[in-house]
Every structure is written in structure tokens, then in C-alpha cells.
Design an enzyme around this catalytic site. Structure first.
Site, PDB file in Angstrom:
ATOM      1  NE  ARG A 236      29.371  43.175  32.705  1.00 41.24           N
ATOM      2  CZ  ARG A 236      29.923  43.870  33.680  1.00 41.24           C
ATOM      3  NH1 ARG A 236      29.715  43.518  34.933  1.00 41.24           N
ATOM      4  NH2 ARG A 236      30.674  44.927  33.430  1.00 41.24           N
TER       5      ARG A 236
ATOM      6  CB  CYS B 289      37.080  42.382  29.470  1.00 39.58           C
ATOM      7  SG  CYS B 289      38.224  41.667  28.254  1.00 39.58           S
ATOM      8  CG  MET B 290      31.890  40.210  32.645  1.00 42.06           C
ATOM      9  SD  MET B 290      32.158  39.438  31.024  1.00 42.06           S
ATOM     10  CE  MET B 290      33.112  37.988  31.445  1.00 42.06           C
ATOM     11  CB  CYS B 291      34.423  46.099  34.531  1.00 43.07           C
ATOM     12  SG  CYS B 291      33.017  46.958  33.805  1.00 43.07           S
ATOM     13  CG  ASN B 292      39.015  41.432  35.946  1.00 45.79           C
ATOM     14  OD1 ASN B 292      40.178  41.772  35.728  1.00 45.79           O
ATOM     15  ND2 ASN B 292      38.687  40.630  36.929  1.00 45.79           N
TER      16      ASN B 292
END
Length: 256
Positions: free
Chosen positions: A81, A84-87
């Protein structure tokens, strides 16, 4: 409980890989990776989950673009993955992205889930590997052999320290109330929201992410990042013949 045992296994594999990764250096002594999170904390077992977020560095300490790493890994059937990995807040914190640079990235066309890994010479995201109950020591060694290929001028022995974590049989059971269920029989497609659902022997939901959609002759399944239209496909398992029914309003339905 089985969940405590599985958690200890995932943490042990993660800890071993973390130690091996941080021991890798280029020929001039520059670390191969920069790891983020709470791995170096004294209470890492309580504060760090079984994931490793990091960036790969070249011999000059410059971040290697994450899309290059992800593409090479994918060719060896290693799925990472990236981004920003949803962050985005974590990206700002660990990559040192201030608010001004964030606005500049947006002005340059950077959006969530794209492949724009560098703006004005600075990284916009990182890489994450994750481990779970099905992860093996063989998986870990395979990942480390892949990562070794990015070492510049130096012989690196892929050593995987075998971390053994005790299982705390006295750990308190966590109580809670289930307010809703979401089952994803086909990865990436819409969830089914039943009132009740059976559990598998390992404690997971039966048939959850059991199927995936592939292109014709494709090696890898489609995902939401590459094919957002998956989210428009509804899944039905209640057909009298026991068939899997996929339906999208724009194209109709198919029965598997």
C-alpha cells in the site's frame, strides 16, 4: 483466545521484519529505510499494530519514489500500500509536509490515490506493509530479499531475527455491542448489510472478501483505486439456486 494468539503471531512477524529492515544499510552507511510509527517505543507492543510504514532511501539519503517500489514489488506478486494510506495528517507529520507545501501539492494536481509521488522534489507519501494471521516467515524473508535489491554498493545478508512473543492468557476479554454488519463477498464491490451472518472457524465472517474481479487474463484482481466503478456493483447471495449475483445499474446483472 484465538484472537490473542493470532495477534501475538502478527506482532512477532512484524517485529522481526522491522528489526531486519532497520539493520539494512548502503555501502556508505546510509540506512536503506526510514520507518515511521511507534516501533522504537519502549511500549511498542501496546502502541504499534502489525504494520510497517516507511520510505526507501538511496545512498544519498534521498527518498526513492514509492510508485517505483510498488511497481517492482507487484511484478514479483508482492502487494504494497502506497501514498498517504487515507491519513494525510500522518503524511504531513512524518514526511515534514507543512501546510504551504500541502497547498502547493494540490495546486500541482496531487489528489488522493493518484501516482504523483513527488512534487517539487519532495515525496508526497510512503509505503506500508501489513501482516496478519496468515503471514508466514517465508513471506517475511521473501519481502526482505526484494528490499535487499535496493542496497547500493554493499553486501547485505538478509537476516530475519525470530522474535517470540508470549501469549498473555490472562488478557481481559473485550466486550462490546454489534450495531451493524457489513459483509464484502466480492472485494471492492458494495457491502451486504445483513441482520445476522455466520462466523468462520477462524472467527472471521463467512465468505467475506472471498471473491475478486479480474480482467480477462489478468494476474491481479481489480481494486477500488484502479477501478472506482467497483463500488457501484451490488452483490446478492440470496438467489434460490445459491448463485452469486452481481448487478450494476448501468450495465445490468450477471449470475456466477
Amino acid at each position: 483466545s484465538p484472537m490473542v494468539v493470532m495477534a501475538a503471531h502478527a506482532q512477532a512477524v512484524t517485529r522481526s521484519v522491522y528489526q531486519a529492515m532497520t539493520a539494512m544499510h548502503h555501502g556508505n552507511g546510509t540506512p536503506l529505510v526510514k520507518v515511521f510509527g511507534n516501533h522504537a517505543s519502549s511500549n511498542w507492543r501496546q502502541s504499534q499494530g502489525p504494520t510497517i510504514a516507511f520510505v526507501v532511501l538511496d545512498a544519498d539519503g534521498i527518498v526513492v519514489p514509492y510508485t517505483r517500489i510498488a511497481k517492482a514489488a507487484r511484478e514479483q506478486s508482492i502487494i504494497l500500500r502506497v501514498g498517504c494510506m487515507c491519513n494525510p495528517g500522518a503524511c504531513q507529520r512524518f514526511l515534514g509536509i507543512d501546510d504551504l507545501q500541502l497547498r502547493e501539492n494540490y495546486a500541482a494536481g496531487k489528489v488522493c490515490s493518484d501516482d504523483n509521488d513527488t512534487v517539487n522534489g519532495k515525496p508526497t507519501g510512503g509505503i506500508r506493509i501489513s501482516f496478519g494471521r496468515m503471514s508466514t516467515w517465508s513471506d517475511a524473508r521473501r519481502w526482505l530479499r526484494f528490499l535487499k535489491g535496493y542496497v547500493d554498493h554493499g553486501e547485505v545478508t538478509v537476516a530475519l531475527p525470530r522474535v517470540v512473543l508470549p501469549v498473555d492468557a490472562s488478557a481481559p476479554e473485550v466486550e462490546g455491542t454489534i450495531t451493524g454488519l457489513a459483509v464484502f463477498p466480492v472485494k471492492g464491490c458494495r457491502a451486504m448489510r445483513p441482520q445476522a451472518w455466520p462466523l468462520a472457524e477462524d472467527g472471521g465472517l463467512v465468505l467475506d472478501r472471498h471473491w475478486a474481479v479480474y480482467k480477462t487474463a489478468g494476474r491481479f484482481p481489480l481494486n477500488l483505486k484502479g477501478c472506482p466503478a467497483l463500488a457501484k456493483i451490488t452483490v446478492d447471495l440470496r438467489d434460490a439456486a445459491g448463485s452469486l449475483v452481481l448487478e450494476a445499474s448501468a450495465v445490468g446483472f450477471c449470475v456466477v
